[in-house]
Design an enzyme around this catalytic site. Sequence first.
Site, PDB file in Angstrom:
ATOM      1  N   SER A   1       0.919  -1.356   0.103  1.00  0.00           N
ATOM      2  CA  SER A   1      -0.118   0.002  -0.071  1.00  0.00           C
ATOM      3  C   SER A   1       0.959   1.287  -0.021  1.00  0.00           C
ATOM      4  O   SER A   1       0.637   2.252  -0.426  1.00  0.00           O
ATOM      5  CB  SER A   1      -0.915  -0.030   1.244  1.00  0.00           C
ATOM      6  OG  SER A   1      -0.320   0.061   2.302  1.00  0.00           O
TER       7      SER A   1
ATOM      8  N   ARG B   1      13.140  -8.416   4.902  1.00  0.00           N
ATOM      9  CA  ARG B   1      14.371  -9.125   5.276  1.00  0.00           C
ATOM     10  C   ARG B   1      15.207  -8.026   5.914  1.00  0.00           C
ATOM     11  O   ARG B   1      15.198  -6.883   5.665  1.00  0.00           O
ATOM     12  CB  ARG B   1      14.913  -9.553   3.985  1.00  0.00           C
ATOM     13  CG  ARG B   1      14.288 -10.637   3.196  1.00  0.00           C
ATOM     14  CD  ARG B   1      15.111 -11.072   1.888  1.00  0.00           C
ATOM     15  NE  ARG B   1      16.537 -11.335   2.389  1.00  0.00           N
ATOM     16  CZ  ARG B   1      16.996 -12.701   2.609  1.00  0.00           C
ATOM     17  NH1 ARG B   1      16.263 -13.636   2.898  1.00  0.00           N
ATOM     18  NH2 ARG B   1      18.182 -12.741   2.714  1.00  0.00           N
ATOM     19  N   ILE B   2      16.084  -8.729   6.643  1.00  0.00           N
ATOM     20  CA  ILE B   2      16.982  -7.711   7.250  1.00  0.00           C
ATOM     21  C   ILE B   2      18.346  -7.704   6.385  1.00  0.00           C
ATOM     22  O   ILE B   2      18.692  -8.708   5.779  1.00  0.00           O
ATOM     23  CB  ILE B   2      17.354  -8.578   8.847  1.00  0.00           C
ATOM     24  CG1 ILE B   2      16.351  -8.358   9.662  1.00  0.00           C
ATOM     25  CG2 ILE B   2      18.739  -7.685   9.264  1.00  0.00           C
ATOM     26  CD1 ILE B   2      16.324  -9.256  11.046  1.00  0.00           C
TER      27      ILE B   2
ATOM     28  N   HIS C   1       8.670   2.837   9.156  1.00  0.00           N
ATOM     29  CA  HIS C   1       8.360   1.886  10.231  1.00  0.00           C
ATOM     30  C   HIS C   1       7.197   2.225  10.789  1.00  0.00           C
ATOM     31  O   HIS C   1       7.082   3.497  11.199  1.00  0.00           O
ATOM     32  CB  HIS C   1       9.606   1.714  10.897  1.00  0.00           C
ATOM     33  CG  HIS C   1       9.385   0.948  12.394  1.00  0.00           C
ATOM     34  ND1 HIS C   1       9.492  -0.453  12.284  1.00  0.00           N
ATOM     35  CD2 HIS C   1       9.158   1.222  13.586  1.00  0.00           C
ATOM     36  CE1 HIS C   1       9.266  -0.891  13.456  1.00  0.00           C
ATOM     37  NE2 HIS C   1       8.770  -0.251  14.260  1.00  0.00           N
TER      38      HIS C   1
ATOM     39  N   ASP D   1      15.623  -1.129  12.312  1.00  0.00           N
ATOM     40  CA  ASP D   1      15.019   0.120  12.730  1.00  0.00           C
ATOM     41  C   ASP D   1      15.914   1.283  13.643  1.00  0.00           C
ATOM     42  O   ASP D   1      15.161   1.891  14.626  1.00  0.00           O
ATOM     43  CB  ASP D   1      13.967  -0.336  13.558  1.00  0.00           C
ATOM     44  CG  ASP D   1      12.868  -1.138  12.450  1.00  0.00           C
ATOM     45  OD1 ASP D   1      12.970  -1.020  11.354  1.00  0.00           O
ATOM     46  OD2 ASP D   1      12.271  -1.938  12.968  1.00  0.00           O
TER      47      ASP D   1
ATOM     48  N   GLU E   1       1.314   6.978   6.859  1.00  0.00           N
ATOM     49  CA  GLU E   1       2.726   6.676   6.167  1.00  0.00           C
ATOM     50  C   GLU E   1       2.340   6.961   4.474  1.00  0.00           C
ATOM     51  O   GLU E   1       3.236   7.641   4.054  1.00  0.00           O
ATOM     52  CB  GLU E   1       2.526   5.056   6.100  1.00  0.00           C
ATOM     53  CG  GLU E   1       2.984   4.458   7.446  1.00  0.00           C
ATOM     54  CD  GLU E   1       3.322   2.994   7.560  1.00  0.00           C
ATOM     55  OE1 GLU E   1       3.891   2.588   8.430  1.00  0.00           O
ATOM     56  OE2 GLU E   1       2.740   2.172   6.496  1.00  0.00           O
TER      57      GLU E   1
HETATM   58  C1  GRF Z   1       3.986  -0.548   6.872  1.00  0.00           C
HETATM   59  O1  GRF Z   1       3.459  -0.547   7.927  1.00  0.00           O
HETATM   60  C2  GRF Z   1       5.464  -0.056   7.010  1.00  0.00           C
HETATM   61  O2  GRF Z   1       5.312   0.642   8.012  1.00  0.00           O
HETATM   62  C3  GRF Z   1       6.267  -1.516   7.346  1.00  0.00           C
HETATM   63  O3  GRF Z   1       5.531  -2.507   6.623  1.00  0.00           O
HETATM   64  C4  GRF Z   1       4.209  -2.210   6.436  1.00  0.00           C
HETATM   65  C5  GRF Z   1       4.117  -2.286   4.877  1.00  0.00           C
HETATM   66  O4  GRF Z   1       2.755  -2.104   4.245  1.00  0.00           O
HETATM   67  N1  GRF Z   1       7.617  -1.349   7.276  1.00  0.00           N
HETATM   68  P1  GRF Z   1       2.361  -2.030   2.775  1.00  0.00           P
HETATM   69  O5  GRF Z   1       3.052  -3.206   2.355  1.00  0.00           O
HETATM   70  O6  GRF Z   1       2.994  -0.858   2.355  1.00  0.00           O
HETATM   71  O7  GRF Z   1       0.969  -1.970   2.906  1.00  0.00           O
END
Ligand code: GRF
Length: 193
Positions: free
Chosen positions: A14, A92-93, A110, A146, A175
């Site tokens: 998304s 993945r890390i 994040h 993070d 986001e």
């Molecule tokens: C988001 O909440 C982001 O903060 C985290 O992973 C999620 C990804 O969501 N790193 P999407 O796949 O962009 O919907």
Amino acid sequence: MKPKVVVLISGNGSNLQAIIDAIEAGQLNVEIACVISDKADAYGLQRAEKHQIPTEILTKQTQETREQYDERLITLIQQYQPELIVLAGFMRILSKYFVETFTGKIINIHPSLLPKYPGLHTHQQVLQNGDTEHGCTIHYVTEDVDAGEIIAQAKLTVNSDDTEETLKQRVHALEHQLYPATIQKYLNECRSD
Ligand code: GRF
């Protein structure tokens, strides 16, 4: 020439969609050179294809080490010569080797107000601790998960009737505003250096 970015995903995408929408609305002046997923069934791949954005699937091979996977990922990314690598739900890390290859050019989003709640289950922790504030953070990626320098944050007030699901949705909405705007700001700043 528009600056190129590569977006790395593992799932729904998304945030990728929000970036695509901002480009199409003329609010973000970049070209997504490629969307790379480590999961073949990531829905974000379909989102990219719908908008004629090139996609690549790079699944981990059995017995492959993190460094070996990252070496393949680096080779793939370098073919596209991006100015920025955008992690958008990439699960993945990344190894020190990967991070040092693209120092200062990898950003992640994040779902918490870092340094609070790195890792998973951030909404659950916010509720358990009775926090009144929550939100999301965009930060540079380093080898510590993070923990890289914070670039931008967006906040919301936690309501008494919020659940993990409502927080997830409300943070996602933040986001989707913050990521495109921050990518544009990053590129404006690094291009004027
Ligand atoms: C988001 O909440 C982001 O903060 C985290 O992973 C999620 C990804 O969501 N790193 P999407 O796949 O962009 O919907």
